[in-house]
Design a protein around this motif. Structure first.
Motif: not given
Length: 355
Positions: A46-61
């Motif tokens: 549970f603690a490592d969930d965030d480290h497995e993610m990459e995020e990209f801002l979607k301007r159209e939404y």
């Protein structure tokens, strides 16, 4: 890590080990180490969930200043409804006036597998505590631009609603403090119960004192691996506080994001400063990929009946319920094993005395 835990536990358990034979001591230590390692592993996942993610801002939404994408033109990404209006500082869903409702809806359906919505909002008005209302909602639904009684949206909606409810309609309730944030998943046939503030259908929630604050207030909604997480940042400390964490939430792709608000005899200004939608890139195992290949057409929540039973303890998040059940089961197994070992030792000594 597990070996250290075993050594520490050995000093506290000498009285048990003295009663056991060397073979049983070895078995006992293996079971103990397995218990500690399993507990550590689950928490670590549970603690490592965030480290497995990459995020990209979607301007159209996303909806951000200076709100150039908002308007009645077909080229606009967002559309206003009802009493909502755009200013230089916010999209005001309702003014601090009675019997108003307004909304802003995305024109583009979202087809992302995993996403995260960060909502910057403000609720303020002249009304004193418990003399204000009614609240706002953030939506991910099949329907859009339809007025209704559920915080300015239609009832029997299809999709996800996260509500910031500022007025208690249930007079006899005492344990819940308002304003209150809660989430609900609808399949087109489930009605929101106004008289009970949505309790029969809520997935969970938390109290959130968000009215008339001088600092910024934020709401965080994440949908990853069919897991719904809601957090809030309302204390001006730039720290997220857990509100809801629930696995087994199934939301179809192709729905619309929106924000709505409503006032009745009591009122407030309900403002949206920004809606920022991030696409999340998540590492998945082959088994997870195969499971998620199945297309979801109707929103649903796994084990909804068990969820209703677990809601009897107010304020408990989905993660807290999971760990409570996990530790209870592991604790019972641990006690049974110790009991069997002690019984075997007692029975062996009894046979020796008999013969």
């Amino acid at each position: 890590m597990a070996a250290v835990s075993c050594r520490r536990h050995r000093r506290d358990s000498k009285s048990i080990y003295i009663l056991l034979s060397p073979q049983k001591m070895t078995l006992f230590k293996k079971l103990l180490c397995t218990f500690i390692l399993l507990t550590f592993t689950v928490g670590h996942c549970f603690a490592d969930d965030d480290h497995e993610m990459e995020e990209f801002l979607k301007r159209e939404y996303s909806l951000t200043k200076p709100y150039q994408a908002v308007g009645s033109l077909s080229s606009s990404h967002w559309e206003l409804m009802g009493d909502a209006m755009v200013t230089t500082e916010q999209v005001r869903l309702t003014p601090d006036m009675q019997s108003r409702q307004g909304a802003v809806w995305s024109r583009i359906p979202c087809h992302l597998n995993d996403w995260e919505m960060q909502v910057h909002f403000k609720i303020h008005g002249k009304g004193k505590k418990n003399l204000n209302g009614d609240g706002l909602a953030i939506w991910y639904t099949k329907e859009r631009i339809q007025k209704g009684p559920v915080f300015g949206n239609k009832d029997n909606f299809t999709g996800l609603g996260v509500f910031v409810d500022t007025y208690p309609n249930e007079e006899k309730q005492l344990e819940r403090i308002f304003p209150f944030v809660l989430a609900m998943v609808g399949n087109g046939t489930i009605s929101y119960d106004h008289e009970r503030d949505g309790r029969p259908t809520e997935l969970g929630g938390c109290n959130a004192m968000v009215r008339n604050l001088k600092h910024d207030t934020f709401l965080f909604i994440r949908y990853v691996r069919r897991r719904l997480t809601v957090m809030i940042d309302i204390d001006g400390q730039h720290e997220w506080r857990d509100c809801l964490d629930l696995p087994g939430v199934r939301l179809p792709k192709g729905f619309y994001f929106g924000a709505t608000a409503i006032t009745g005899d009591l009122s407030d200004n309900h403002d949206i400063i920004s809606l920022k939608l991030y696409q999340l890139t998540v590492l998945r195992s082959k088994q997870e990929e195969e499971e998620e290949e199945e297309e979801i057409t109707i929103p649903s929540v796994d084990n909804m009946e068990l969820l209703r039973l677990g809601r009897s303890e107010e304020g408990m998040s989905g993660l807290a319920i999971f760990f409570t059940v996990l530790f209870s089961m592991l604790g019972c197994i641990f006690l049974v094993v110790v009991g069997l070992l002690l019984y075997g030792h007692w029975n062996e000594n009894r046979r020796k005395r008999f013969y």
